[in-house]
Motif scaffolding. Sequence first.
Motif, short mmCIF file in Angstrom:
data_model
loop_
_atom_site.label_atom_id
_atom_site.label_comp_id
_atom_site.label_asym_id
_atom_site.label_seq_id
_atom_site.Cartn_x
_atom_site.Cartn_y
_atom_site.Cartn_z
N ALA A 198 0.83 -1.20 0.00
CA ALA A 198 0.00 0.00 0.00
C ALA A 198 0.86 1.25 0.00
N SER A 199 2.01 1.20 0.66
CA SER A 199 2.88 2.37 0.71
C SER A 199 3.48 2.71 -0.64
N LEU A 200 3.44 1.76 -1.58
CA LEU A 200 3.99 2.00 -2.91
C LEU A 200 2.98 2.65 -3.84
N LEU A 201 1.72 2.74 -3.43
CA LEU A 201 0.64 3.08 -4.34
C LEU A 201 0.82 4.42 -5.03
N LEU A 202 1.08 5.48 -4.29
CA LEU A 202 1.05 6.80 -4.88
C LEU A 202 2.10 6.97 -5.96
N VAL A 203 3.36 6.67 -5.66
CA VAL A 203 4.43 6.86 -6.64
C VAL A 203 4.22 5.97 -7.85
N SER A 204 3.84 4.71 -7.63
CA SER A 204 3.69 3.79 -8.75
C SER A 204 2.55 4.19 -9.65
N THR A 205 1.48 4.75 -9.09
CA THR A 205 0.35 5.15 -9.90
C THR A 205 0.68 6.39 -10.72
N LEU A 206 1.35 7.37 -10.10
CA LEU A 206 1.68 8.59 -10.83
C LEU A 206 2.61 8.30 -11.99
N ALA A 207 3.46 7.30 -11.86
CA ALA A 207 4.49 7.06 -12.86
C ALA A 207 4.21 5.86 -13.74
N ALA A 208 2.99 5.37 -13.75
CA ALA A 208 2.69 4.06 -14.35
C ALA A 208 3.14 3.93 -15.79
N GLY A 209 3.09 5.02 -16.55
CA GLY A 209 3.49 4.89 -17.94
C GLY A 209 4.91 5.30 -18.24
N VAL A 210 5.62 5.84 -17.27
CA VAL A 210 6.92 6.43 -17.55
C VAL A 210 7.96 5.38 -17.88
N ALA A 211 8.01 4.30 -17.08
CA ALA A 211 9.06 3.31 -17.27
C ALA A 211 8.56 2.04 -17.94
N SER A 212 7.27 2.00 -18.32
CA SER A 212 6.77 0.81 -18.99
C SER A 212 7.27 0.78 -20.42
N HIS A 270 -4.80 -6.77 -20.17
CA HIS A 270 -4.13 -5.88 -19.21
C HIS A 270 -3.06 -5.04 -19.92
N HIS A 271 -2.26 -5.69 -20.75
CA HIS A 271 -1.16 -5.01 -21.44
C HIS A 271 -1.70 -3.95 -22.39
N SER A 272 -2.77 -4.27 -23.12
CA SER A 272 -3.34 -3.32 -24.07
C SER A 272 -3.96 -2.13 -23.34
N SER A 273 -4.64 -2.41 -22.23
CA SER A 273 -5.27 -1.33 -21.47
C SER A 273 -4.23 -0.40 -20.88
N LEU A 274 -3.16 -0.94 -20.30
CA LEU A 274 -2.09 -0.12 -19.75
C LEU A 274 -1.39 0.66 -20.86
#
Length: 215
Positions: A7-21, A117-121
């Motif tokens: 849960a502590s990872l949620l904020l950063v991971s959500t904000l950056a979800a497309g940056v490093a994918s 999942h991959h297409s949606s992301l």
Amino acid sequence: MFSKIFASLLLVSTLAAGVASKPVPKDRLALSRRTGSQSFNHWGGFSSMDNFDNFYGSGNFDGSQHSSQTVVDHLVCHTQQIEIVQQRLVVLQEMARRIITEQICDVETQVIVFEQHHSSLGGFSHDLRHNSGHQVGYDSNIASHFGSIVNSDGSLSNNDWGFTGNDVGSHTVIQTGSNWVDSSSPSSVSNAYNAAFGAYSSLHPEYLPSDFGSS
């Protein structure tokens, strides 16, 4: 404890979800177009595919055909070291692998669910490049379930959280404070995407369409 760590990872991971994918290869981007009108309910006779279309709807494989947004809040982005962002994104990556392999036993269903999942992301890439018509953000109501993915004993939860894919966007939080400039960012962001896609395609030419790069 385990769920609290995630849960502590949620904020950063959500904000950056497309940056490093990784950029979505063009054959993957075409998947929803090839299957867009197809129903996947009970696909191949697999009971694990029952009610598949209930999530996004028939003809809406990756949710891209229903993508309305209702903005409920604004947040200011805060830059973190790139390694910190990458760590959190790879945690999400491995959790997706765990969920698919632990909670689906039919390999055919594993493949279809992962491609969905991959297409949606991958659609988030268009948001980041400001060419989708959507504001860049995330659904805070959906994201709030992140800490409930794993039970207190470390096992994966299996309770129904009461939403479908069509609810995504109804509680959108958008970020302010980025360096986007209307006059110059479309070009610089396009360069960034092309650089990332070039790196991907040089490592994985076997995944590119046979006619990629032809005139």
